[in-house]
Design an enzyme around this catalytic site. Structure first.
Site, PDB file in Angstrom:
ATOM      1  N   ILE A 125       0.974  -1.110   0.435  1.00  0.00           N
ATOM      2  CA  ILE A 125      -0.101   0.491  -0.257  1.00  0.00           C
ATOM      3  C   ILE A 125       0.719   0.671   0.144  1.00  0.00           C
ATOM      4  CG2 ILE A 125      -0.517  -0.936   2.718  1.00  0.00           C
ATOM      5  CD1 ILE A 125      -2.939   0.842   2.728  1.00  0.00           C
ATOM      6  N   SER A 126       1.357   1.832  -0.951  1.00  0.00           N
ATOM      7  CA  SER A 126       1.346   3.172  -1.287  1.00  0.00           C
ATOM      8  C   SER A 126       1.701   3.959  -0.323  1.00  0.00           C
ATOM      9  CB  SER A 126       1.536   4.086  -2.544  1.00  0.00           C
ATOM     10  OG  SER A 126       0.834   3.251  -3.429  1.00  0.00           O
ATOM     11  N   GLN A 127       3.286   4.602   0.145  1.00  0.00           N
ATOM     12  CA  GLN A 127       3.242   6.203   1.732  1.00  0.00           C
ATOM     13  C   GLN A 127       1.970   6.992   0.904  1.00  0.00           C
ATOM     14  OE1 GLN A 127       6.494   7.977   0.276  1.00  0.00           O
ATOM     15  NE2 GLN A 127       7.098   8.953   1.897  1.00  0.00           N
TER      16      GLN A 127
END
Ligand code: SAH
Length: 224
Positions: A62-64
């Site tokens: 899950i992206s930053q």
């Protein structure tokens, strides 16, 4: 408990987003509202509001928060759009987009992730998101064209079907490059249908696997 998480989220918005170059007030508001901790795996909840990506099952991430916000801002959503997301993962980014647009279609190739994300989104009340198990590199012609398309996995080239499925004046945000590193690109379709490209920032995403993506995953086994 929910209060502690709200406070962590407010700090995240101030420091990681407003403190950088996120200026779209709608994006800032939504990032402050969507409960990211419900989308990260339970044993990693302490990382939910940290300034980095979080590992999901099946070698995905899950992206930053900053990257999620940046991509949302680049899509220039006003509220009435149909958005196509490629790479549902946890469903977090789909939840964010669903509060910025009228409708979100999110495609995920790994069945287990698609099912989990779909259930989570429904449970948390994100009703204008539809998760479909598909090779998203081919897009979703059934509901095209889209005002905004976002690819949350790394593509060797912007997939042709996605360019085709973009509405006139639509925006396509996609990380393009090798499996080790990419440039975040924004493509815009003009009023006459011509495409123009902007390079935004260096990024690192997991690979987009599929017909118009990568055929093999070149990452070392421990990174998958
Ligand atoms: N946006 C997600 C994170 C995405 S991680 C979130 O907020 O959690 C990238 C995701 O893209 C992974 O779940 C991976 O399985 C998926 N993916 C990779 N190639 C794909 C393809 N061709 N079609 C659909 N999903 C794909």
């Amino acid at each position: 408990m929910a209060e502690a998480e709200r406070a962590a989220r407010e700090r995240m918005v101030e420091v990681q987003l407003r403190g950088r170059d996120i200026t779209d007030e709608r994006v800032l508001k939504v990032m402050g509202d969507v409960p990211r901790h419900h989308f990260v795996p339970e044993d990693l909840r302490h990382q939910a509001y940290a300034d980095g990506p979080v590992r999901l099952d099946k070698g995905q991430t899950i992206s930053q928060p900053y990257i999620v916000a940046l991509m949302a801002q680049l899509l220039e959503l006003e509220g009435e759009e149909a958005v196509l997301e490629i790479g549902t993962g946890s469903g977090y980014q789909a939840a964010v987009l669903s509060r910025l647009a009228a409708r979100v279609y999110s495609l995920e190739r790994i069945s287990e992730l698609a099912v989990q994300a779909s259930e989570k989104l429904r449970k948390l009340g994100y009703e204008n998101v539809e998760v479909l198990e598909r090779d998203g590199s081919k897009g979703l012609p059934e509901h095209a064209p889209y005002s905004a398309i976002v690819v949350t996995a790394a593509a060797p080239e912007p997939p042709e079907p996605l360019k085709e499925q973009l509405a006139l004046e639509g925006r396509l945000v996609v990380p393009v490059g090798s499996q080790d590193g990419q440039t975040l690109e924004r493509w815009r379709k003009g009023k006459g249908g011509a495409l123009s490209q902007e390079r935004i920032a260096p990024v690192a995403f997991v690979p987009l696997m599929g017909e118009h993506g990568w055929k093999t995953d070149h990452r070392p086994f421990w990174a998958r």
